[in-house]
Design a protein around this motif. Sequence first.
Motif, PDB file in Angstrom:
ATOM      1  N   GLY A  40       0.812  -1.207   0.000  1.00  0.00           N
ATOM      2  CA  GLY A  40       0.000   0.000   0.000  1.00  0.00           C
ATOM      3  C   GLY A  40       0.850   1.263   0.000  1.00  0.00           C
ATOM      4  N   THR A  41       0.163   2.393   0.067  1.00  0.00           N
ATOM      5  CA  THR A  41       0.827   3.695   0.093  1.00  0.00           C
ATOM      6  C   THR A  41       0.362   4.470   1.313  1.00  0.00           C
ATOM      7  N   LEU A  42       1.293   4.846   2.180  1.00  0.00           N
ATOM      8  CA  LEU A  42       0.962   5.589   3.387  1.00  0.00           C
ATOM      9  C   LEU A  42       0.987   7.087   3.096  1.00  0.00           C
ATOM     10  N   SER A  43       0.199   7.822   3.840  1.00  0.00           N
ATOM     11  CA  SER A  43       0.092   9.277   3.608  1.00  0.00           C
ATOM     12  C   SER A  43       1.222  10.000   4.325  1.00  0.00           C
ATOM     13  N   PHE A  44       2.414   9.907   3.756  1.00  0.00           N
ATOM     14  CA  PHE A  44       3.582  10.515   4.376  1.00  0.00           C
ATOM     15  C   PHE A  44       3.657  12.002   4.053  1.00  0.00           C
ATOM     16  N   ASN A  45       3.999  12.790   5.070  1.00  0.00           N
ATOM     17  CA  ASN A  45       4.146  14.234   4.919  1.00  0.00           C
ATOM     18  C   ASN A  45       5.504  14.639   5.483  1.00  0.00           C
ATOM     19  N   SER A  46       6.404  15.088   4.627  1.00  0.00           N
ATOM     20  CA  SER A  46       7.753  15.410   5.083  1.00  0.00           C
ATOM     21  C   SER A  46       7.781  16.616   6.009  1.00  0.00           C
ATOM     22  N   ASN A  47       6.878  17.564   5.822  1.00  0.00           N
ATOM     23  CA  ASN A  47       6.827  18.729   6.721  1.00  0.00           C
ATOM     24  C   ASN A  47       6.458  18.303   8.134  1.00  0.00           C
ATOM     25  N   GLU A  48       5.509  17.390   8.239  1.00  0.00           N
ATOM     26  CA  GLU A  48       5.135  16.855   9.552  1.00  0.00           C
ATOM     27  C   GLU A  48       6.307  16.095  10.164  1.00  0.00           C
ATOM     28  N   TYR A  49       6.957  15.292   9.346  1.00  0.00           N
ATOM     29  CA  TYR A  49       8.125  14.533   9.804  1.00  0.00           C
ATOM     30  C   TYR A  49       9.174  15.467  10.392  1.00  0.00           C
ATOM     31  N   ASN A  50       9.519  16.508   9.641  1.00  0.00           N
ATOM     32  CA  ASN A  50      10.585  17.420  10.074  1.00  0.00           C
ATOM     33  C   ASN A  50      10.200  18.182  11.331  1.00  0.00           C
ATOM     34  N   LYS A  51       8.945  18.532  11.465  1.00  0.00           N
ATOM     35  CA  LYS A  51       8.490  19.234  12.663  1.00  0.00           C
ATOM     36  C   LYS A  51       8.578  18.327  13.884  1.00  0.00           C
ATOM     37  N   GLU A  52       8.117  17.095  13.746  1.00  0.00           N
ATOM     38  CA  GLU A  52       8.082  16.166  14.877  1.00  0.00           C
ATOM     39  C   GLU A  52       9.475  15.714  15.291  1.00  0.00           C
ATOM     40  N   ARG A  53      10.418  15.645  14.348  1.00  0.00           N
ATOM     41  CA  ARG A  53      11.764  15.179  14.701  1.00  0.00           C
ATOM     42  C   ARG A  53      12.446  16.140  15.668  1.00  0.00           C
ATOM     43  N   GLU A  54      12.024  17.379  15.729  1.00  0.00           N
ATOM     44  CA  GLU A  54      12.580  18.333  16.687  1.00  0.00           C
ATOM     45  C   GLU A  54      12.263  17.917  18.126  1.00  0.00           C
ATOM     46  N   SER A  55      11.196  17.152  18.312  1.00  0.00           N
ATOM     47  CA  SER A  55      10.777  16.733  19.657  1.00  0.00           C
ATOM     48  C   SER A  55      11.268  15.338  20.007  1.00  0.00           C
ATOM     49  N   TRP A  56      10.960  14.355  19.145  1.00  0.00           N
ATOM     50  CA  TRP A  56      11.247  12.974  19.545  1.00  0.00           C
ATOM     51  C   TRP A  56      12.735  12.657  19.595  1.00  0.00           C
ATOM     52  N   THR A  57      13.576  13.378  18.835  1.00  0.00           N
ATOM     53  CA  THR A  57      15.021  13.117  18.896  1.00  0.00           C
ATOM     54  C   THR A  57      15.589  13.467  20.267  1.00  0.00           C
ATOM     55  N   ILE A  58      14.867  14.275  21.024  1.00  0.00           N
ATOM     56  CA  ILE A  58      15.305  14.652  22.373  1.00  0.00           C
ATOM     57  C   ILE A  58      14.482  13.935  23.439  1.00  0.00           C
ATOM     58  N   GLN A  59      13.158  13.884  23.240  1.00  0.00           N
ATOM     59  CA  GLN A  59      12.262  13.356  24.271  1.00  0.00           C
ATOM     60  C   GLN A  59      12.048  11.848  24.175  1.00  0.00           C
ATOM     61  N   GLY A  60      12.225  11.277  23.002  1.00  0.00           N
ATOM     62  CA  GLY A  60      11.951   9.854  22.842  1.00  0.00           C
ATOM     63  C   GLY A  60      10.487   9.629  22.493  1.00  0.00           C
ATOM     64  N   ILE A  61       9.771   8.929  23.354  1.00  0.00           N
ATOM     65  CA  ILE A  61       8.370   8.611  23.093  1.00  0.00           C
ATOM     66  C   ILE A  61       7.499   9.845  23.326  1.00  0.00           C
ATOM     67  N   THR A  62       7.026  10.425  22.242  1.00  0.00           N
ATOM     68  CA  THR A  62       6.072  11.529  22.285  1.00  0.00           C
ATOM     69  C   THR A  62       4.702  10.966  21.895  1.00  0.00           C
ATOM     70  N   PRO A  63       3.625  11.716  22.077  1.00  0.00           N
ATOM     71  CA  PRO A  63       2.317  11.236  21.607  1.00  0.00           C
ATOM     72  C   PRO A  63       2.327  10.876  20.125  1.00  0.00           C
ATOM     73  N   TRP A  64       3.060  11.631  19.324  1.00  0.00           N
ATOM     74  CA  TRP A  64       3.138  11.351  17.888  1.00  0.00           C
ATOM     75  C   TRP A  64       3.859  10.028  17.632  1.00  0.00           C
ATOM     76  N   ILE A  65       4.943   9.795  18.344  1.00  0.00           N
ATOM     77  CA  ILE A  65       5.668   8.531  18.201  1.00  0.00           C
ATOM     78  C   ILE A  65       4.788   7.363  18.634  1.00  0.00           C
ATOM     79  N   ARG A  66       4.088   7.523  19.735  1.00  0.00           N
ATOM     80  CA  ARG A  66       3.220   6.436  20.216  1.00  0.00           C
ATOM     81  C   ARG A  66       2.128   6.127  19.201  1.00  0.00           C
ATOM     82  N   SER A  67       1.579   7.163  18.567  1.00  0.00           N
ATOM     83  CA  SER A  67       0.556   6.950  17.553  1.00  0.00           C
ATOM     84  C   SER A  67       1.118   6.197  16.354  1.00  0.00           C
TER      85      SER A  67
END
Length: 275
Positions: free
Chosen positions: A159-186
């Motif tokens: 299949g094809t997942l609805s990937f969004n690079s802007n969302e990816y780049n925004k979220e990486r600012e958090s999880w690279t430091i915090q680890g498990i964020t709500p976005w990562i858990r989802s």
Amino acid sequence: MGSVEVATGVHERIEHLLADIVARRTEFARAAKGGMIVPVGALFTLSSPSNTASSHVHVGVPKAQRRRVYDNLAYFAPVLAVAAANSPWAAGKDFGLSYRMAQPGCLGPLRDDPEYRFQDLIISKRLGTIELRIFDPIPEIFRLREILDAVTSIAAFTGTLSFNSNEYNKERESWTIQGITPWIRSRWEELQLLYPFPMDLLENPLSDRLRKAATASSILDAYREAERIWREGTDVAPEHRPYSRLRLVTGLAGYYAVRLPFMAYKGYKEWYGKT
């Protein structure tokens, strides 16, 4: 710190790949007698985004499917990266989940061009593979096996997942430091539909164990723990020797003299090759 690049052969079965990795670790451990092997993304005393080490995973995909599989892998890569993290300190201080992942250097946020070399995932110009560059070194074989199994399952998804690079780049600012964020858990919950990736690997990354060792004892003890894990399966005990400038010079000269031509060729192909 001097990173040593070790490449495996091409494998279709993960068990064969893991056996190859252990065999090459064994060869390297024998060749590196006298030195300490520290399999972390960045040395804990430094703050240098370009002086790092990592585990790169190449996935062979037919050309017509590469962009779709690239996006699917990028969709779940942060989940696997949290599990792979092991660089919690920088400049002698606690940084977070992974200094190497958080500080753009030899990797970083995704760009519109998937062939640009220094980002978390690329389409390799040299090899024509999808290359996941985001992972810290993964010395634990059981952890590496789970990550590779997950990568294989994601790559095989039709299949094809609805990937969004802007969302990816925004979220990486958090999880690279915090680890498990709500976005990562989802994202982890979504991944379970493709592969039952253990949450325990995210909740207990090697990054946490090394942080505890450095905090409770010393950075050197954290390094020793990382090396002990890396040597498991090699049956080669550490044999550390005092620093020697002569061994440093002769070792570097011997290592690079026979490799410089290939390194120059490889660098050229990675920047200017065609996929």
